[in-house]
Design a protein around this motif. Structure first.
Motif: not given
Length: 625
Positions: A317-331
């Motif tokens: 999907s072209g690298g899509s990760l959707g909307v950034l969610l704080s606390g889900i992705f590494p700091e």
């Protein structure tokens, strides 16, 4: 191990498909809808060294109870809904799941952070107007006694189980003998004829005596049993109904809007994509340098992700990760995003999963809606707030006025409500207010039914409350003969007509077996007659009931097999099945064969998946505390 299982299972797969025997995937326990704290002390079980906590079991017991209670007509007081009766099957399901998870972990299966994060932001339960809502996400998890970390852990297990299913599916295969056997059955052709014996006029010659009616009544009293029923009178309060009677002024709406403006703080929302390079890749540095050069030259980020990214969950999907969610992705990942503007790509960012190049696909900043946009919503909220205050005070008053009272009238007048009366209903089902299982449970309880008192105030879903008392009661009884005489007369006539039709059908079959031509005999007797040659299971001939009878009947080639069934108009149908011809692959085109093989492969993998799980569970070390 899989190969050994397949060798033992192949002989039964085709037959399993024909009789619609499907092995269901193992149920994956999720998160519940209310917090249940853990029971202090020992864990509930240990599976291959991994513990299952009492907290997890208690939460799943609660969830299972809620699922059962949500079904129509469930009695909340039933024994099977008690925690002690639900616990054993729930714990059994959790231990089996844990055994499978342990097995696939030991086989090296895992789920990347990027894959799990992508699934989280894509879940509709966590979206508002189609966009991931971080506040809603945290709120829902908090409400069910979960957390982002716990939910993410459970989702990782779910992804791994999906990987197991996908692996079994991709490794399954179908032999030519299996395809041929399935085609013989599915594409079998049968020839048959039908003779319809008319029902018109048969009932007119039947008379039913009073003695026959009385005898039938005495012999079949269970047919005329009337279950216990009652009706209630009740007062219902609801926030929704109260809100509809409230009014709010423009000044109140304007004041509330000003408060919203004062409290409003804008926040940015980032839609992101990334290219992941495995930190252990030998060409990591070269690949990163090449990517940065291509990005700087204006090449499309999404296309580069499809070619270069090591994240299998997002590259297509072209690298899509959707909307950034704080606390889900590494700091470090999040910090890099916050430094970017829309369209910008970060410098390489290192995390435990590898090195990322991150692009902000879009960046939007919340803006305060205008007064006109918020006016109606604010008015509705203010009305609801006023109604909730009235509702709370009315509940207290309702409790006081109905306690030990022999009527609901005075209480209804005080709280501005009406006394309503339900229709008669049974313990297991009812209409209107009685469609609620809790209402039925209380209505048939000793306090209301036996003692004749008002119930306590019952708080229902949707900010509703009800207090009720018995209106009328009808114990279980046998309906009197005079009430069912007409019904019995119809039943006797119907049975006698059926017997006449059966006799006629038996006589027709006997004549054909003795040498009469079926079509000539049917014509002489005035029966409708039709012939269907080389018919398939799905052919639009005759009717579904007849086709099912034709293809389910065992038969010997060269010998006519007879079946009988009743038509929708009451007539009797005699079916003579004269021949059968097995299906052949030679009669099918390549596309049909490919589709059939694909279906059979899928069912093979499901069947083998169930056997694989059973084999894993049988070999697991499971200790129940």
């Amino acid at each position: 191990m899989i190969l050994g299982l397949r060798e033992n299972l192949k002989g039964t797969v085709v037959i399993s498909i024909i009789v619609l025997f499907f092995i269901l995937p193992m149920v994956i326990s999720g998160v519940g809808s209310s917090w249940l704290s853990s029971v202090a002390g020992t864990d509930a079980a240990v599976v291959d060294g991994e513990t299952i906590s009492n907290q997890a079991v208690n939460r799943e017991v609660y969830m299972q109870k809620q699922r059962l209670l949500s079904q129509q007509g469930v009695d909340p007081s039933a024994d099977y809904l008690k925690d002690e009766n639900l616990r054993a099957p729930v714990l059994d399901r959790l231990t089996k799941k844990a055994a499978v998870i342990a097995s696939i972990k030991s086989a090296g299966m895992a789920a990347s952070d990027a894959t799990v994060n992508t699934q989280i932001v894509a879940q509709k339960d966590f979206q508002t107007d189609g966009v991931f809502d971080p506040q809603l996400y945290r709120s829902l998890l908090s409400r069910i006694g979960s957390s982002p970390a716990l939910y993410k852990s459970e989702l990782v297990e779910s992804v791994m189980l999906q990987q197991l299913d996908a692996g079994l599916d991709k490794s399954s295969f179908v032999t030519e003998a299996e395809k041929a056997a399935l085609v013989e059955i599915i594409y079998e052709q049968r020839s048959f004829y039908t003779a319809d014996i008319p029902v018109e006029g048969l009932a007119e010659g039947i008379t039913v005596s009073d003695d026959a009616i009385a005898t039938y009544y005495e012999s079949n009293q269970a047919q005329f049993s009337q279950p216990e029923q009652l009706s209630i009178e009740y007062i219902e309060l609801s926030v929704t109904a109260l809100a509809n009677t409230e009014t709010v002024s423009d000044e109140e709406i304007s004041t509330q809007y000003d408060l919203e403006v004062a409290d409003f703080s804008s926040s940015a929302e980032y839609e992101i994509a990334h290219i992941l390079v495995d930190k252990n890749a030998e060409d990591k540095d070269d690949r990163l340098a090449e990517l940065q050069t291509k990005i700087a030259a204006g090449e499309e980020f999404a296309e580069l992700a499809k070619v270069y990214s090591d994240d299998a969950g997002s590259k297509d999907s072209g690298g899509s990760l959707g909307v950034l969610l704080s606390g889900i992705f590494p700091e470090a990942f999040e910090k890099a995003v916050y430094l970017l503007e829309e369209g910008e790509v970060s410098a390489p960012v290192s995390t435990d999963s590898g090195v990322h190049l991150i692009k902000v696909v879009s960046k939007s900043v919340d803006e305060m809606p205008s007064f006109d946009e918020r006016k109606n919503a604010i008015a509705a909220a203010l009305k609801t707030a006023k109604a909730e205050e009235i509702f709370s005070s009315s509940l207290e008053l309702l409790e006081e006025l109905t306690f030990n009272s022999d009527s609901l009238d005075d209480a209804a007048a005080e709280v501005g409500a009406e006394v309503q009366v339900s229709s008669m209903f049974e313990r297991s089902n009812g209409l209107g207010i009685a469609s609620n299982a809790k209402i039925r449970e209380v209505a048939f309880g000793d306090e209301v039914l036996v003692d004749g008192r008002n119930s306590e105030v019952l708080e229902l879903a949707g900010n509703r409350a009800v207090v009720l008392r018995l209106k009328s009661h009808s114990p279980e009884h046998i309906k009197p003969l005079e009430a069912v005489t007409a019904q019995i007369q119809e039943l006797i006539v119907e049975n006698e007509v059926a017997a006449i039709l059966t006799d006629k059908a038996d006589a027709f079959i006997a004549s054909v077996k003795a040498g009469s031509e079926a079509n000539t005999l049917a014509d002489d007797l005035g029966y409708g007659f039709a012939v269907h040659e080389n018919t398939t299971r799905s052919a639009p001939v005759s009717d579904p009931t007849t086709r099912r009878a034709v293809f389910s009947a065992p038969m010997v080639q060269g010998v006519t097999t007879f079946e009988m069934n009743k038509n929708a108009d009451g007539s009797m149908r005699v079916v003579g099945i004269t021949s059968k011809k097995p299906g052949s692959i030679a009669d099918l085109d390549a596309l049909d064969i490919t589709g059939l093989a694909s279906q059979l492969t899928t069912e093979n993998s499901r069947y083998e998946g169930g056997a694989f799980q059973a084999n894993v569970i049988a070999g697991a070390e499971i200790e129940i505390h």
